[in-house]
Write a protein that holds these residues in place. Structure first.
Motif, PDB file in Angstrom:
ATOM      1  N   ALA A  96       0.820  -1.205   0.000  1.00 63.32           N
ATOM      2  CA  ALA A  96       0.000   0.000   0.000  1.00 63.32           C
ATOM      3  C   ALA A  96       0.859   1.261   0.000  1.00 63.32           C
ATOM      4  O   ALA A  96       0.517   2.255  -0.653  1.00 63.32           O
ATOM      5  N   ARG A  97       1.994   1.228   0.713  1.00 65.54           N
ATOM      6  CA  ARG A  97       2.892   2.390   0.707  1.00 65.54           C
ATOM      7  C   ARG A  97       3.542   2.575  -0.661  1.00 65.54           C
ATOM      8  O   ARG A  97       3.737   3.700  -1.115  1.00 65.54           O
ATOM      9  N   GLU A  98       3.889   1.474  -1.304  1.00 64.45           N
ATOM     10  CA  GLU A  98       4.548   1.550  -2.605  1.00 64.45           C
ATOM     11  C   GLU A  98       3.606   1.989  -3.721  1.00 64.45           C
ATOM     12  O   GLU A  98       3.993   2.753  -4.607  1.00 64.45           O
ATOM     13  N   ALA A  99       2.357   1.489  -3.694  1.00 65.66           N
ATOM     14  CA  ALA A  99       1.498   1.658  -4.875  1.00 65.66           C
ATOM     15  C   ALA A  99       0.052   2.032  -4.569  1.00 65.66           C
ATOM     16  O   ALA A  99      -0.750   2.124  -5.488  1.00 65.66           O
ATOM     17  N   GLY A 100      -0.289   2.249  -3.316  1.00 65.93           N
ATOM     18  CA  GLY A 100      -1.654   2.634  -2.997  1.00 65.93           C
ATOM     19  C   GLY A 100      -2.560   1.430  -2.775  1.00 65.93           C
ATOM     20  O   GLY A 100      -2.087   0.303  -2.633  1.00 65.93           O
ATOM     21  N   PRO A 101      -3.867   1.645  -2.730  1.00 69.31           N
ATOM     22  CA  PRO A 101      -4.824   0.564  -2.456  1.00 69.31           C
ATOM     23  C   PRO A 101      -4.653  -0.611  -3.424  1.00 69.31           C
ATOM     24  O   PRO A 101      -4.324  -0.428  -4.606  1.00 69.31           O
ATOM     25  N   VAL A 102      -4.888  -1.808  -2.905  1.00 65.29           N
ATOM     26  CA  VAL A 102      -4.690  -3.024  -3.686  1.00 65.29           C
ATOM     27  C   VAL A 102      -5.967  -3.356  -4.456  1.00 65.29           C
ATOM     28  O   VAL A 102      -7.044  -3.502  -3.868  1.00 65.29           O
ATOM     29  N   ASP A 103      -5.842  -3.481  -5.755  1.00 69.09           N
ATOM     30  CA  ASP A 103      -6.998  -3.774  -6.612  1.00 69.09           C
ATOM     31  C   ASP A 103      -7.271  -5.265  -6.748  1.00 69.09           C
ATOM     32  O   ASP A 103      -8.425  -5.680  -6.879  1.00 69.09           O
ATOM     33  N   VAL A 104      -6.199  -6.056  -6.760  1.00 66.65           N
ATOM     34  CA  VAL A 104      -6.337  -7.498  -6.977  1.00 66.65           C
ATOM     35  C   VAL A 104      -5.441  -8.245  -5.999  1.00 66.65           C
ATOM     36  O   VAL A 104      -4.257  -7.928  -5.878  1.00 66.65           O
ATOM     37  N   VAL A 105      -6.002  -9.232  -5.315  1.00 64.58           N
ATOM     38  CA  VAL A 105      -5.230 -10.140  -4.473  1.00 64.58           C
ATOM     39  C   VAL A 105      -5.372 -11.545  -5.043  1.00 64.58           C
ATOM     40  O   VAL A 105      -6.492 -12.017  -5.276  1.00 64.58           O
ATOM     41  N   PHE A 106      -4.255 -12.202  -5.278  1.00 65.45           N
ATOM     42  CA  PHE A 106      -4.254 -13.582  -5.764  1.00 65.45           C
ATOM     43  C   PHE A 106      -3.632 -14.442  -4.673  1.00 65.45           C
ATOM     44  O   PHE A 106      -2.415 -14.477  -4.510  1.00 65.45           O
ATOM     45  N   ALA A 107      -4.488 -15.117  -3.894  1.00 61.16           N
ATOM     46  CA  ALA A 107      -4.032 -15.927  -2.756  1.00 61.16           C
ATOM     47  C   ALA A 107      -3.626 -17.306  -3.258  1.00 61.16           C
ATOM     48  O   ALA A 107      -4.358 -18.284  -3.153  1.00 61.16           O
ATOM     49  N   ASN A 108      -2.416 -17.383  -3.762  1.00 60.79           N
ATOM     50  CA  ASN A 108      -1.992 -18.531  -4.559  1.00 60.79           C
ATOM     51  C   ASN A 108      -1.060 -19.511  -3.850  1.00 60.79           C
ATOM     52  O   ASN A 108      -0.914 -20.655  -4.298  1.00 60.79           O
ATOM     53  N   ALA A 109      -0.413 -19.097  -2.771  1.00 61.83           N
ATOM     54  CA  ALA A 109       0.592 -19.956  -2.141  1.00 61.83           C
ATOM     55  C   ALA A 109      -0.003 -21.292  -1.709  1.00 61.83           C
ATOM     56  O   ALA A 109      -1.106 -21.354  -1.166  1.00 61.83           O
ATOM     57  N   GLY A 110       0.747 -22.371  -1.956  1.00 61.18           N
ATOM     58  CA  GLY A 110       0.265 -23.695  -1.579  1.00 61.18           C
ATOM     59  C   GLY A 110       1.382 -24.715  -1.542  1.00 61.18           C
ATOM     60  O   GLY A 110       2.432 -24.526  -2.161  1.00 61.18           O
ATOM     61  N   VAL A 111       1.163 -25.801  -0.801  1.00 61.34           N
ATOM     62  CA  VAL A 111       2.137 -26.883  -0.712  1.00 61.34           C
ATOM     63  C   VAL A 111       1.445 -28.226  -0.901  1.00 61.34           C
ATOM     64  O   VAL A 111       0.236 -28.368  -0.683  1.00 61.34           O
ATOM     65  N   PHE A 112       2.228 -29.209  -1.323  1.00 59.43           N
ATOM     66  CA  PHE A 112       1.791 -30.606  -1.366  1.00 59.43           C
ATOM     67  C   PHE A 112       2.958 -31.437  -0.849  1.00 59.43           C
ATOM     68  O   PHE A 112       4.009 -31.492  -1.479  1.00 59.43           O
ATOM     69  N   HIS A 113       2.772 -32.068   0.296  1.00 58.41           N
ATOM     70  CA  HIS A 113       3.831 -32.906   0.863  1.00 58.41           C
ATOM     71  C   HIS A 113       3.738 -34.306   0.266  1.00 58.41           C
ATOM     72  O   HIS A 113       2.785 -35.029   0.516  1.00 58.41           O
ATOM     73  N   GLY A 114       4.726 -34.648  -0.550  1.00 63.28           N
ATOM     74  CA  GLY A 114       4.705 -35.928  -1.230  1.00 63.28           C
ATOM     75  C   GLY A 114       4.415 -35.748  -2.701  1.00 63.28           C
ATOM     76  O   GLY A 114       4.340 -34.628  -3.210  1.00 63.28           O
ATOM     77  N   ALA A 115       4.225 -36.862  -3.406  1.00 62.08           N
ATOM     78  CA  ALA A 115       3.949 -36.820  -4.841  1.00 62.08           C
ATOM     79  C   ALA A 115       2.448 -36.849  -5.085  1.00 62.08           C
ATOM     80  O   ALA A 115       1.744 -37.707  -4.534  1.00 62.08           O
ATOM     81  N   PRO A 116       1.921 -35.923  -5.897  1.00 59.74           N
ATOM     82  CA  PRO A 116       0.490 -35.917  -6.194  1.00 59.74           C
ATOM     83  C   PRO A 116       0.028 -37.259  -6.754  1.00 59.74           C
ATOM     84  O   PRO A 116       0.676 -37.837  -7.625  1.00 59.74           O
ATOM     85  N   GLY A 117      -1.076 -37.747  -6.232  1.00 60.14           N
ATOM     86  CA  GLY A 117      -1.612 -39.029  -6.663  1.00 60.14           C
ATOM     87  C   GLY A 117      -1.005 -40.213  -5.956  1.00 60.14           C
ATOM     88  O   GLY A 117      -1.444 -41.355  -6.141  1.00 60.14           O
TER      89      GLY A 117
END
Length: 252
Positions: A96-117
């Motif tokens: 917010a200090r760098e660029a003002g109000p946030v227009d878009v938030v992409f809550a993308n962080a994620g983990v998978f412990h192990g191999a999918p499937g």
């Protein structure tokens, strides 16, 4: 595109591709992740001053510490662990200090412990279950909650998900549970915020979290997220779920 976009888990996979797509559109993009060096490399690459950081460790969950670009580029970054709400609080304050109000938030962080499937729910350890839920579900909650004081009036919040959140698929362990929970978090905020909050399902995408080499490239679905953040009807996104079918129908 005069937007301020904040993305967690932005150093590889879908997060990295969406960050690049928004930078290409002229937005100010704040990228974040757990690995500070990976964030620095991502910011440099997005601003045209470094190599592509693809291949860093934890899929969409990896990232790190960054600083405002010296060359006036549209990417900026900071090290954030979404399991720590204080990291997120500082991140959104700095954005917010760098660029003002946030227009878009992409809550993308994620983990998978192990191999999918290959990770049956019956074999998931308590430690892996707790960390998966803390990152993929609580992390989404904390991301949105800490973003709220800094959101623009017509802000949109996107939560990525997939069929695994609603369909029974073997070997997906705690990841499937966490995605179902993340969708519930999105619906809860959609009901209680003036901002538009919804789920975006890009289908099967080739990332470290899916383990699918013959799936769609992250770059091919990045425009879906840009569309959901900028052009999709707010009433369809808010509390709902948009995917490839809706995007292609609207943009063909």
């Amino acid at each position: 595109m005069d937007l301020t976009v904040a993305i967690t888990g932005a150093t590889s996979g879908i997060g990295r591709a969406v960050a690049e797509a928004f930078v290409d559109e002229g937005a100010f993009v704040a990228v974040s992740g757990r690995d500070g060096a990976a964030v620095d490399r991502t910011v440099a690459a997005l601003n045209g001053a470094g190599d592509d950081p693809d291949g860093d460790a934890e899929g969409d969950a990896d990232a790190g510490d960054g600083s405002p670009a010296d060359d006036g580029g549209t990417a900026w970054g900071d090290r954030v662990d979404v399991r720590d709400e204080f990291d997120l609080e500082r991140f959104f304050e700095r954005v917010a200090r760098e660029a003002g109000p946030v227009d878009v938030v992409f809550a993308n962080a994620g983990v998978f412990h192990g191999a999918p499937g290959e990770r049956p729910t019956t074999e998931v350890t308590y430690a892996d279950y707790d960390d998966t839920m803390r990152t993929n579900a609580r992390g989404v909650f904390a991301t949105i909650r800490e973003a709220v004081p800094h959101l623009a009036d017509d802000a949109r919040v996107l939560v990525p998900s997939g069929a695994v959140a609603a369909e029974s698929k073997p070997g997906m362990g705690a990841y499937a549970v966490s995605k179902a929970a993340a969708e519930g978090v999105a619906r809860g905020f959609a009901a209680d915020l003036d901002a538009t909050v919804g789920v975006v399902d890009p289908g099967l995408v080739a990332t470290d979290l899916t383990g699918k080499e013959r799936a769609r490239d992250p770059e091919s679905v990045a425009p879906l997220f840009v569309w959901a953040a900028t052009e999709a009807p707010a009433e369809d996104l808010n509390g709902g779920r948009l995917g490839l079918r809706e995007w292609k129908s609207a943009t063909r």
